[in-house]
Design an enzyme around this catalytic site. Structure first.
Site, PDB file in Angstrom:
ATOM      1  N   SER A 155      16.188  -6.198  10.857  1.00  0.00           N
ATOM      2  CA  SER A 155      16.812  -6.619  12.124  1.00  0.00           C
ATOM      3  C   SER A 155      17.724  -7.833  11.927  1.00  0.00           C
ATOM      4  O   SER A 155      18.821  -7.897  12.504  1.00  0.00           O
ATOM      5  CB  SER A 155      15.753  -6.903  13.196  1.00  0.00           C
ATOM      6  OG  SER A 155      14.760  -7.771  12.711  1.00  0.00           O
ATOM      7  N   HIS A 165       9.578  -1.132  10.132  1.00  0.00           N
ATOM      8  CA  HIS A 165       9.867  -2.516  10.560  1.00  0.00           C
ATOM      9  C   HIS A 165       9.125  -2.770  11.882  1.00  0.00           C
ATOM     10  O   HIS A 165       7.912  -2.612  11.942  1.00  0.00           O
ATOM     11  CB  HIS A 165      11.390  -2.676  10.647  1.00  0.00           C
ATOM     12  CG  HIS A 165      11.880  -4.078  10.843  1.00  0.00           C
ATOM     13  ND1 HIS A 165      11.135  -5.189  10.549  1.00  0.00           N
ATOM     14  CD2 HIS A 165      13.081  -4.559  11.318  1.00  0.00           C
ATOM     15  CE1 HIS A 165      11.837  -6.280  10.832  1.00  0.00           C
ATOM     16  NE2 HIS A 165      13.016  -5.924  11.310  1.00  0.00           N
ATOM     17  N   HIS A 187       4.135  -5.474   2.704  1.00  0.00           N
ATOM     18  CA  HIS A 187       5.349  -6.210   3.050  1.00  0.00           C
ATOM     19  C   HIS A 187       6.301  -6.198   1.863  1.00  0.00           C
ATOM     20  O   HIS A 187       5.863  -6.193   0.715  1.00  0.00           O
ATOM     21  CB  HIS A 187       5.027  -7.663   3.438  1.00  0.00           C
ATOM     22  CG  HIS A 187       6.111  -8.297   4.227  1.00  0.00           C
ATOM     23  ND1 HIS A 187       7.172  -8.938   3.629  1.00  0.00           N
ATOM     24  CD2 HIS A 187       6.325  -8.352   5.559  1.00  0.00           C
ATOM     25  CE1 HIS A 187       7.987  -9.370   4.573  1.00  0.00           C
ATOM     26  NE2 HIS A 187       7.504  -9.031   5.756  1.00  0.00           N
ATOM     27  N   ARG A 217       1.382 -15.080  10.208  1.00  0.00           N
ATOM     28  CA  ARG A 217       1.569 -14.658  11.607  1.00  0.00           C
ATOM     29  C   ARG A 217       0.377 -13.819  12.046  1.00  0.00           C
ATOM     30  O   ARG A 217      -0.014 -13.835  13.209  1.00  0.00           O
ATOM     31  CB  ARG A 217       2.877 -13.858  11.745  1.00  0.00           C
ATOM     32  CG  ARG A 217       4.112 -14.656  11.351  1.00  0.00           C
ATOM     33  CD  ARG A 217       5.365 -13.814  11.313  1.00  0.00           C
ATOM     34  NE  ARG A 217       5.283 -12.736  10.335  1.00  0.00           N
ATOM     35  CZ  ARG A 217       6.197 -11.783  10.183  1.00  0.00           C
ATOM     36  NH1 ARG A 217       7.279 -11.776  10.941  1.00  0.00           N
ATOM     37  NH2 ARG A 217       6.058 -10.844   9.265  1.00  0.00           N
ATOM     38  N   ASP A 275       2.237  -7.197  12.337  1.00  0.00           N
ATOM     39  CA  ASP A 275       2.012  -6.119  13.302  1.00  0.00           C
ATOM     40  C   ASP A 275       0.568  -5.636  13.348  1.00  0.00           C
ATOM     41  O   ASP A 275       0.194  -4.884  14.253  1.00  0.00           O
ATOM     42  CB  ASP A 275       2.945  -4.942  12.974  1.00  0.00           C
ATOM     43  CG  ASP A 275       4.405  -5.361  13.022  1.00  0.00           C
ATOM     44  OD1 ASP A 275       4.768  -6.046  13.988  1.00  0.00           O
ATOM     45  OD2 ASP A 275       5.152  -5.038  12.095  1.00  0.00           O
TER      46      ASP A 275
HETATM   47  N1  HAX Z   1       0.165   2.139   3.242  1.00  0.00           N
HETATM   48  C1  HAX Z   1       0.345   3.075   2.283  1.00  0.00           C
HETATM   49  N2  HAX Z   1       1.212   2.967   1.282  1.00  0.00           N
HETATM   50  C2  HAX Z   1       1.913   1.822   1.205  1.00  0.00           C
HETATM   51  C3  HAX Z   1       1.753   0.789   2.142  1.00  0.00           C
HETATM   52  C4  HAX Z   1       0.851   0.973   3.199  1.00  0.00           C
HETATM   53  N3  HAX Z   1       0.673   0.069   4.155  1.00  0.00           N
HETATM   54  N4  HAX Z   1       2.584  -0.231   1.812  1.00  0.00           N
HETATM   55  C5  HAX Z   1       3.246   0.171   0.708  1.00  0.00           C
HETATM   56  N5  HAX Z   1       2.852   1.412   0.359  1.00  0.00           N
HETATM   57  C6  HAX Z   1       3.383   2.255  -0.720  1.00  0.00           C
HETATM   58  C7  HAX Z   1       4.862   2.503  -0.476  1.00  0.00           C
HETATM   59  O1  HAX Z   1       5.048   3.533   0.500  1.00  0.00           O
HETATM   60  C8  HAX Z   1       5.342   2.860  -1.865  1.00  0.00           C
HETATM   61  O2  HAX Z   1       4.936   4.176  -2.136  1.00  0.00           O
HETATM   62  P1  HAX Z   1       5.879   5.198  -2.949  1.00  0.00           P
HETATM   63  O3  HAX Z   1       6.127   4.547  -4.254  1.00  0.00           O
HETATM   64  O4  HAX Z   1       5.060   6.429  -3.015  1.00  0.00           O
HETATM   65  O5  HAX Z   1       7.137   5.349  -2.145  1.00  0.00           O
HETATM   66  C9  HAX Z   1       4.510   1.911  -2.741  1.00  0.00           C
HETATM   67  O6  HAX Z   1       3.339   1.579  -1.966  1.00  0.00           O
HETATM   68  C10 HAX Z   1       5.216   0.654  -3.144  1.00  0.00           C
HETATM   69  O7  HAX Z   1       5.682   0.013  -1.982  1.00  0.00           O
HETATM   70  P2  HAX Z   1       5.806  -1.586  -1.917  1.00  0.00           P
HETATM   71  O8  HAX Z   1       6.789  -1.994  -2.975  1.00  0.00           O
HETATM   72  O9  HAX Z   1       4.460  -2.198  -1.959  1.00  0.00           O
HETATM   73  O10 HAX Z   1       6.363  -1.820  -0.456  1.00  0.00           O
HETATM   74  P3  HAX Z   1       7.878  -1.768   0.033  1.00  0.00           P
HETATM   75  O11 HAX Z   1       8.479  -3.127  -0.190  1.00  0.00           O
HETATM   76  O12 HAX Z   1       8.619  -0.618  -0.510  1.00  0.00           O
HETATM   77  O13 HAX Z   1       7.687  -1.514   1.602  1.00  0.00           O
HETATM   78  C11 HAX Z   1       6.706  -1.791   3.728  1.00  0.00           C
HETATM   79  C12 HAX Z   1       7.227  -2.497   2.469  1.00  0.00           C
HETATM   80  C13 HAX Z   1       6.431  -2.843   4.776  1.00  0.00           C
HETATM   81  C14 HAX Z   1       7.812  -0.874   4.238  1.00  0.00           C
HETATM   82  C15 HAX Z   1       5.430  -1.009   3.370  1.00  0.00           C
HETATM   83  O14 HAX Z   1       4.429  -1.890   2.923  1.00  0.00           O
HETATM   84  C16 HAX Z   1       4.910  -0.165   4.518  1.00  0.00           C
HETATM   85  O15 HAX Z   1       5.375   0.963   4.705  1.00  0.00           O
HETATM   86  N6  HAX Z   1       3.920  -0.701   5.337  1.00  0.00           N
HETATM   87  C17 HAX Z   1       3.437  -0.019   6.517  1.00  0.00           C
HETATM   88  C18 HAX Z   1       4.414  -0.130   7.675  1.00  0.00           C
HETATM   89  C19 HAX Z   1       4.437  -1.545   8.227  1.00  0.00           C
HETATM   90  O16 HAX Z   1       3.413  -2.147   8.493  1.00  0.00           O
HETATM   91  N7  HAX Z   1       5.648  -2.074   8.414  1.00  0.00           N
HETATM   92  C20 HAX Z   1       5.843  -3.417   8.997  1.00  0.00           C
HETATM   93  C21 HAX Z   1       6.230  -4.445   7.947  1.00  0.00           C
HETATM   94  C22 HAX Z   1       6.426  -5.819   8.528  1.00  0.00           C
HETATM   95  C23 HAX Z   1       7.580  -5.836   9.472  1.00  0.00           C
HETATM   96  O17 HAX Z   1       8.736  -5.680   9.145  1.00  0.00           O
HETATM   97  N8  HAX Z   1       7.276  -5.959  10.712  1.00  0.00           N
HETATM   98  O18 HAX Z   1       8.192  -5.823  11.650  1.00  0.00           O
END
Ligand code: HAX
Length: 441
Positions: free
Chosen positions: A241, A271, A318, A327, A373
């Protein structure tokens, strides 16, 4: 010119001179090398953006102008009788770079109350959408309809000097922040409360007035809103964002266009939409298990099923953080103080005990800890705000404080059009084989 605007101008002139010197004397100094993996995997860790308002440390969490969340809770002015910081104070800190006085915060509360009028055609634009539209869609349509009010766009069309961009961006910022709670509350009351709208109360602070217009006059909920609006406001510049708002703004799009673009990014489930996904996930788990508080082993099984279904566990992980998000901790402390026996809150805490080791065992998740979140929904449900599809709109109202303060800085520092270099996979393969050289376009 109001005194906060004058103060911003002084600070901006000082920093602009420093930035010019920095670029002149050290502009060729390398910040980092970029790997092929970084280019494909979301540009993690590449220091290619400048954002003045906050800085994220992977282990310590966010600091706003050097202040951590616990320090903000101690040092920012509070509402009379309240214990949580007023987000007006955080906005001042992000914009000016100094802790505000009580008078600064009152000045902002008053200014935002005076500027909060939303023209009827904005509500008409929201009304034109089907009632089934997602609240984030209604919210963004409302912001876009309000773009007709942009001071920056009008001034640009009339032909202003680039030295004055910041001044018009400042006006747009103040007007938009003042009006967002009204638009957000309108969306909520239209979608969930049969269109029975509540008029603003100009005597209340920004968050309390927002709570009031949503229909929640409970003092506890107002305190929650003050905390919520403070902690969701900013998370340095690279999150979707903030980065989108900055990117669109770099084309000299006004604050309305830029912020609406940022909100479309916030509406993604990886996000900001994660806040609705968390509570949806917890409620489905509870329903599937027959209600009440599940056992740790039931939660564990549900988490494993989520993962084996190829889904993420919402609220965990994250892109930058590597520890429990402060937070999350701030909300946990709020819950311990105000609602320690709430059933949903207790489930959130049990999920916190259960999820990290499971994610850790996967071996690929870089951060198994909860993010912002993971907790927020349970607090909102406690006070009666159960319509979880609305939660990302609350996040969006708060996020305006950080990204719009940053947009003022972008224009004050004269930051350039953002235009990084992209390459093709064909080029990457040649580069990997040493057949082409990395060079600027
Ligand atoms: N559950 C399951 N798998 C997860 C995970 C979770 N909560 N978090 C990361 N992973 C997985 C990823 O999907 C990725 O898998 P693949 O290699 O198979 O694609 C692997 O672990 C490596 O990911 P990472 O490097 O640890 O995490 P990223 O930086 O790529 O992604 C995310 C960060 C926040 C997008 C990710 O942790 C996620 O999808 N979390 C769940 C959704 C969420 O809570 N989002 C909110 C984040 C905070 C925010 O912006 N709030 O607004």
């Amino acid at each position: 010119m109001g005194y906060i605007k004058e103060k911003f101008k002084v600070k901006a002139d000082e920093l602009s001179a420093e930035v010019k010197d920095l670029i002149k004397n050290h502009g060729n100094k390398k910040l980092d090398d970029v790997t092929i993996a970084q280019a494909y995997q979301g540009m993690r860790g590449i220091p290619g953006l400048v954002t003045e308002t906050s800085l994220l440390d992977a282990n310590e969490g966010i600091r706003f102008r050097g202040y951590s969340i616990p320090e903000l809770r101690d040092n920012l002015p509070k509402a009379p009788g309240g214990a949580e910081p007023l987000p007006e104070g955080l906005f001042y800190l992000m914009l000016i770079g100094e802790l505000p006085t009580e008078a600064d915060v009152q000045y902002l509360s008053g200014m935002w109350a005076r500027r909060s009028h939303v023209p009827n055609y904005v509500f008409d634009a929201i009304e034109a959408l089907p009632i089934t539209a997602h609240p984030m869609t209604m919210f963004t349509v409302g912001i876009m309809a309000l773009q007709t009010e942009s001071d920056f766009a009008k001034a640009y069309a009339e032909g202003i000097n680039k030295k004055d961009y910041w001044s018009h961006m400042y006006e747009d910022t103040m007007n938009l922040i003042a009006r967002l709670p009204r638009i957000a509350a309108y969306v909520y009351r239209r979608k969930y409360k049969e269109g029975k709208h509540i008029q603003p109360n100009g005597m209340l602070d920004w968050s309390a007035n927002f709570a009031h217009m949503l229909g929640y006059d409970d003092e506890g909920f107002k305190e929650l809103m003050r905390l919520y609006m403070t902690i969701h406001s900013d998370h340095e510049g690279g999150n979707v964002s903030a980065h989108t708002t900055h990117l669109v703004g770099s084309a000299l799009s006004d604050a309305y266009l830029s912020f609406a673009a940022g909100m479309n990014g916030l509406a993604g489930p990886l996000h900001g939409l994660a806040n609705q996904e968390v509570i949806r996930w917890i409620l489905s788990m509870r329903e599937e298990l027959g209600g009440g508080i599940p056992t740790k082993s039931q939660i564990e099984q549900y988490v494993r099923k989520t993962l084996s279904d190829g889904k993420v566990v919402p609220g965990y992980g994250h892109a930058v953080l590597r520890k429990t998000d402060p937070r999350f901790t701030a909300q946990m402390e709020f819950a311990k103080k105000h609602l320690p026996d709430d059933e949903l809150v207790r489930i959130v805490w049990m999920v916190y005990e259960t999820v990290p080791p499971i994610l850790q065992d996967l071996g690929k998740v870089k951060n198994p800890w909860p993010n912002v979140d993971a907790h927020s929904g349970a607090l909102l449900v406690h006070y009666g705000l159960v319509e979880y599809e609305f939660y990302t709109v609350l996040f969006g109202v708060s996020r305006a404080l950080g990204v719009l303060a940053s947009l003022c800085w972008d224009r004050a520092l004269g930051l350039s059009l953002e235009r990084p270099k992209s390459v093709t996979t064909e080029w990457m393969k040649l580069f990997a084989e040493g057949k082409v050289e990395a060079s600027a376009e």
